[in-house]
Design a protein around this motif. Structure first.
Motif, PDB file in Angstrom:
ATOM      1  N   ALA A  31       5.948   6.538  -5.595  1.00  0.00           N
ATOM      2  CA  ALA A  31       6.359   5.388  -6.398  1.00  0.00           C
ATOM      3  C   ALA A  31       6.701   5.821  -7.819  1.00  0.00           C
ATOM      4  CB  ALA A  31       5.232   4.347  -6.426  1.00  0.00           C
ATOM      5  N   ARG A  32       5.943   6.802  -8.338  1.00  0.00           N
ATOM      6  CA  ARG A  32       6.212   7.273  -9.692  1.00  0.00           C
ATOM      7  C   ARG A  32       7.596   7.930  -9.757  1.00  0.00           C
ATOM      8  NH1 ARG A  32       1.720   9.445 -10.592  1.00  0.00           N
ATOM      9  NH2 ARG A  32       2.060  11.609 -10.021  1.00  0.00           N
TER      10      ARG A  32
ATOM     11  N   THR B  78       2.436   3.310  -9.831  1.00  0.00           N
ATOM     12  CA  THR B  78       3.055   4.591 -10.181  1.00  0.00           C
ATOM     13  C   THR B  78       2.005   5.640 -10.543  1.00  0.00           C
ATOM     14  OG1 THR B  78       3.352   3.817 -12.437  1.00  0.00           O
ATOM     15  CG2 THR B  78       5.236   3.627 -10.977  1.00  0.00           C
TER      16      THR B  78
ATOM     17  N   MET C 268      -0.686   3.749 -16.276  1.00  0.00           N
ATOM     18  CA  MET C 268      -0.194   4.848 -15.440  1.00  0.00           C
ATOM     19  C   MET C 268      -0.844   6.176 -15.851  1.00  0.00           C
ATOM     20  SD  MET C 268       3.644   6.240 -14.698  1.00  0.00           S
ATOM     21  CE  MET C 268       3.931   6.853 -16.343  1.00  0.00           C
TER      22      MET C 268
ATOM     23  N   ASP D 135       9.460   5.369 -12.088  1.00  0.00           N
ATOM     24  CA  ASP D 135       9.209   5.689 -13.487  1.00  0.00           C
ATOM     25  C   ASP D 135      10.476   6.057 -14.275  1.00  0.00           C
ATOM     26  OD1 ASP D 135       7.225   5.891 -15.586  1.00  0.00           O
ATOM     27  OD2 ASP D 135       7.676   8.033 -15.571  1.00  0.00           O
TER      28      ASP D 135
END
Lengths: 242, 283
Positions: B112-113, B106, B163, B117
């Motif tokens: 992806a984040r 992430t 992260m 998240d």
């Protein structure tokens, strides 16, 4: 040799950073790019380094078009940008990835000796002064023996004494291998001390306004009347106050 | 409301103040921080011996130490100690590994984040102990549910630390890597990894602190061995010295494992230009 052909670069829909810039720099020549901020001089340098992709036109290094960072191009940023987790020596060797270890050691030792920092080879970057850190950055840029060295306002963050010292030092190092040298600066005196040719850029959009040949023998004396006369001519060429 | 347990992340704040064992500090001529705990211990011992403190509620420090010594002598101590350490170790490795993978992903990949998240942040806001009944239902009362609970506790600080560490990597240094034609794995190894380590270690140490907190919860709720079991056992059998002995052992173990991580972090981050490093050994 560095050849720039009809280079254009646009950021977003509005901002035209560079428009149709062409420039040829001969092997071993020193060229200074000057101009007001926003004239695209840094963008031009980053395009030449392959750090940005041109919108139009192309850059040729020794006849081959640039498509990304190139082993025969060295780059000195405005800040030293040393990796804080590597020692001074390891920072210099960072530019030699893929070279055998023994050769890396020999070449980094020679490069550090050249910039007078042999005693600091095993120090962490945090222990260096601004001028020393920038000398390490120069050693890192030159250790791979590039044929073209690009410098983006390399001495602008330094005090006047360190700055003059490093300018002389840069010329000294340049005299060893005579790489092609392109330097962005906003310091006219620096341009006149170092360059064979000063290229003046204008902004909105960034374009070449004119070229100014510096007609002075080296080493150049900043206080000599002919130096001052050249400075006056350059100021006129820049159209200051207009 | 944010999970209260996660707010208390500084590991030292999670544990009861150790009545003994002041933290040994290198190169400090006089450990000033030890003076107050030692004075309090002496006061406590005196009050307990004169009978001013009821021995069935607050036994003297010497009796607490005696209890530990007796447990060690009979050999009863070691399975408790070993099992608790193993649970924390397994949970730390499991939670840390998953957090490392997801935190790196992430941090590195904006897509992806954006995808993961929000979900993870949402889950983070569930007080972690609320999972206990569900985990016991799913995985039984034995080791699996305990280790998973500890792993959940370890996960979030490590995930968040890594992260934010990856996101905070200096773009200018990444550009230096690109200038010297590093790409993919080499760029990760030579630039992203070292640049991320400081934040990662903060996450690991916070995660370990929560791991110790969660092992207590897991062992109080159902175990027949472990330091947490000793706590409950001491309460059931009316032996406060056993409870205090267990608390002391938790303090010592927590401090020791944190010190190990801190030592590793200092070794790996010797290059850091921070206030604390200016006092430390130079090169």
């Amino acid at each position: 040799m560095l050849r720039i052909e009809h280079l254009g670069k646009q950021f977003g829909p509005r901002l035209v950073a560079l428009h149709d810039v062409s420039l040829q720099v001969a092997p071993g020549e020193i060229v200074a790019l000057v101009g007001a901020s926003g004239c695209g001089k840094s963008t031009l340098l980053r395009l030449a380094a392959g750090l940005e992709v041109p919108g139009t036109g192309r850059v040729l290094i020794d006849g081959a078009p640039v498509a990304g960072p190139h082993p025969s191009v060295g780059f000195v940023f405005q800040e030293p940008r040393l990796l804080p987790w590597l020692t001074v020596r390891q920072n210099v060797e960072f530019a030699l990835a893929g070279v055998p270890k023994a050769e890396q050691a020999a070449r980094s030792a020679a490069a550090l000796a050249r910039v007078g920092l042999t005693d600091f080879a095993d120090a962490w970057p945090r222990r260096l002064s601004g001028g020393m850190a920038q000398r390490v950055a120069i050693a890192r840029a030159l250790v791979a023996r590039p044929s073209v060295l690009l410098l983006d306002e390399p001495f602008s963050a330094l005090d006047p004494f360190t700055k003059m010292d490093l300018q002389a030092h840069l010329l000294d190092i340049w005299a060893d291998d005579r790489p092609t040298l392109v330097l962005v600066t906003h310091d006219l005196e620096e341009a006149l001390v170092l360059a064979d040719r000063v290229v003046v850029l204008r902004s909105r959009p960034g374009r070449v306004h004119g070229t100014f040949a510096v007609d002075l023998p080296r080493p150049r004396n900043r206080t000599a009347p002919d130096f001052q006369a050249q400075k006056q001519r350059l100021l006129e060429a820049l159209d200051v106050g207009n | 409301m944010p999970n209260a347990t996660l707010v208390l992340t500084p590991p030292a704040a999670l544990r009861p103040a150790p009545p003994a064992a002041p933290r040994p500090r290198r190169r400090r001529p006089w450990p000033l921080g030890a003076a107050l705990p030692l004075a309090l211990l002496a006061l406590w011992e005196t009050l307990a011996r004169t009978g001013a403190l009821p021995p069935n509620l607050l036994p003297a420090p010497s009796r607490v130490l005696g209890t530990i010594a007796a447990l060690a002598r009979t050999g009863e101590l070691w399975p408790h100690l070993g099992l608790t350490l193993a649970r924390v170790g397994a949970g730390f490795v499991l939670g840390g590994a998953v957090a490392t993978a997801l935190g790196a992903l992430t941090g590195y990949a904006p897509l992806a984040r954006r995808l993961l998240d929000p979900l993870l942040q949402g889950v983070r806001n569930i007080p972690s102990l609320a999972w206990v009944p569900l985990f016991i239902l799913w995985m039984g009362i034995y080791e699996t549910s305990k280790v998973v609970l500890i792993a959940v506790g370890v996960f979030f600080p490590v995930y968040l630390g890594l992260m934010s560490g990856v996101q905070g990597v200096d773009r200018k240094l990444v550009e230096v890597g690109r200038m010297y034609r590093l790409s993919g794995l080499a760029l990760v190894r030579r630039v992203f990894l070292p640049a991320t380590l400081p934040a990662y270690f903060v996450g690991l140490r916070n995660g370990l602190g929560l791991g110790w907190m969660f092992v207590v919860a897991a062992e109080i709720m159902g175990a027949n061995k472990g330091l947490g079991f000793l706590l409950v056992d001491g309460q059931m059998t009316g032996r406060p010295q056993t409870i205090l002995a267990s608390i002391l052992l938790f303090a010592v173990l927590g401090q020791a494992t944190d010190a190990a991580l801190a030592w590793l972090s200092r070794r790996l981050l010797r290059w850091q230009d921070t206030y604390s490093m200016s006092e430390g050994p130079g090169e």
